[in-house]
Design an enzyme around this catalytic site. Structure first.
Site, PDB file in Angstrom:
ATOM      1  N   ARG A 151     -22.855   2.505  -3.351  1.00 53.28           N
ATOM      2  CA  ARG A 151     -21.929   2.733  -2.249  1.00 53.28           C
ATOM      3  C   ARG A 151     -21.405   1.381  -1.794  1.00 53.28           C
ATOM      4  O   ARG A 151     -22.124   0.381  -1.781  1.00 53.28           O
ATOM      5  CB  ARG A 151     -22.617   3.454  -1.085  1.00 53.28           C
TER       6      ARG A 151
ATOM      7  N   GLU B  79     -12.615   3.678   1.322  1.00 51.47           N
ATOM      8  CA  GLU B  79     -11.979   4.287   0.154  1.00 51.47           C
ATOM      9  C   GLU B  79     -10.946   5.317   0.582  1.00 51.47           C
ATOM     10  O   GLU B  79     -11.202   6.112   1.492  1.00 51.47           O
ATOM     11  CB  GLU B  79     -13.035   4.943  -0.743  1.00 51.47           C
TER      12      GLU B  79
ATOM     13  N   HIS C 199     -13.902   4.293  -7.945  1.00 55.34           N
ATOM     14  CA  HIS C 199     -15.002   5.236  -7.721  1.00 55.34           C
ATOM     15  C   HIS C 199     -14.966   6.370  -8.753  1.00 55.34           C
ATOM     16  O   HIS C 199     -15.001   7.563  -8.422  1.00 55.34           O
ATOM     17  CB  HIS C 199     -14.941   5.820  -6.301  1.00 55.34           C
TER      18      HIS C 199
END
Length: 321
Positions: free
Chosen positions: A237, A266, A285
């Site tokens: 993360r 994000e 991601h």
């Protein structure tokens, strides 16, 4: 009886079609995208279950969803779910533990190889008409025989450890509770504290959950403890790393390179300096993305949801609340 499942994240049209094909009898899917907050809350009021990957499941949603029986994470990390609110409202929280372990482990490996072998720099040079064999090659290193430190040792890190044994790597790991000695021996991993791992590793790969204890775990002091030739990989993360400190470390040569799949915010700002450093490879991601893993993961999510709908027990590893 029919149950309604509301998908919170935007989905590509092809994904929507696949989801509908995999849906269980007695469940209807709402995959509408582009709702504003008010419209989204209105949709939640009519839902029995929510599924989200990246977008948050908030207290406001859980209070609005008077019919809600459960919410499901598309993946594993539940740092974007308000667990206290779920408990307050008696809503089950589920995830698919380990379902994305191999894709994320392979993404970590890809970032390791891209940063250590000059893949991106070589490709971009050729696009510009430059043959950078010497300039790129002088900064290339082998993975074989290196020491790799895994911060966290869940399903993803264990999958990566199995891959790395094929490269003859020494594999260190750190986590609060060491795994059993027999399992460690079978995986070929050695438990050490974080300081030792940072000091001895050629590659540090992050695989821990984002919690109050791990937020900002990797900052300037930890980066300075690493070898100057070391690479940092983050597929965990974004909040585990202080991004500004990582940018500074990459700029001044505190560490050699980084591979980053996750960010503090994000989608990340296109102006984020990490995206523009020559010694940092970034991806949006995509660690868990794998078209050939999609049906298995979705079927498992739907199975968990069906268990809750029928009043049956969910697999213990998949049940959070």
């Amino acid at each position: 009886m029919s149950y309604k499942i509301l998908f919170i994240d935007p989905l590509a049209p092809s994904r929507m079609e696949s989801l509908r094909a995999l849906a269980f009898e007695g469940f209807t899917l709402d995959t509408t995208t582009g709702r504003d907050e008010a419209t989204q809350l209105a949709a939640v009021r009519d839902a029995d279950f929510l599924i989200s990957g990246d977008l948050p499941i908030t207290r406001a949603m859980l209070e609005a969803g008077t019919r809600l029986k459960g919410v499901h994470k598309w993946g594993v990390g539940i740092d974007n779910f308000d667990l206290d609110a779920a408990r307050d409202h008696g809503v089950r929280v589920m995830r698919t533990t380990g379902s994305n372990a191999i894709p994320v482990a392979e993404t970590a490996l890809a970032l390791i190889m891209a940063t250590s072998r000059g893949i991106l720099a070589g490709h971009q040079g050729m696009q510009r008409g430059e043959w950078l064999k010497g300039a790129v090659g002088v900064n290339c290193f082998m993975l074989t025989g290196k020491t790799v430190g895994l911060v966290g040792l869940g399903a993803i890190a264990k999958s990566l450890a199995r891959i790395l044994t094929g490269f003859g790597c020494r594999i260190l790991y750190t986590k609060p509770t060491p795994i059993p000695v027999e399992e460690a021996r079978a995986l070929g991993v050695e438990h050490v504290d974080l300081d030792t791992l940072l000091r001895e590793s050629d590659i540090v790969s992050l695989h821990c959950a984002l919690t109050p204890q791990t937020r900002g775990l990797i900052a300037t002091p930890q980066l300075r403890a690493m070898k100057k030739t070391a690479i940092l990989i983050n597929v965990a993360r974004g909040g585990v790393v202080v991004e500004a400190d990582l940018v500074a470390a990459l700029r001044d040569g505190t560490i050699r390179a980084a591979g980053v799949d996750v960010f503090e915010t994000e989608p990340t700002d296109p102006a984020n300096p990490l995206l523009h450093l020559p010694n940092c490879v970034c991806t949006p991601h995509i660690g868990a993305a794998a078209a050939d893993n999609f049906a298995k993961t979705v079927t498992r999510m739907f199975t968990n949801i069906a268990c809750v709908a029928r009043g049956e027990e969910v697999a213990p590893l998949d049940l959070v609340v």
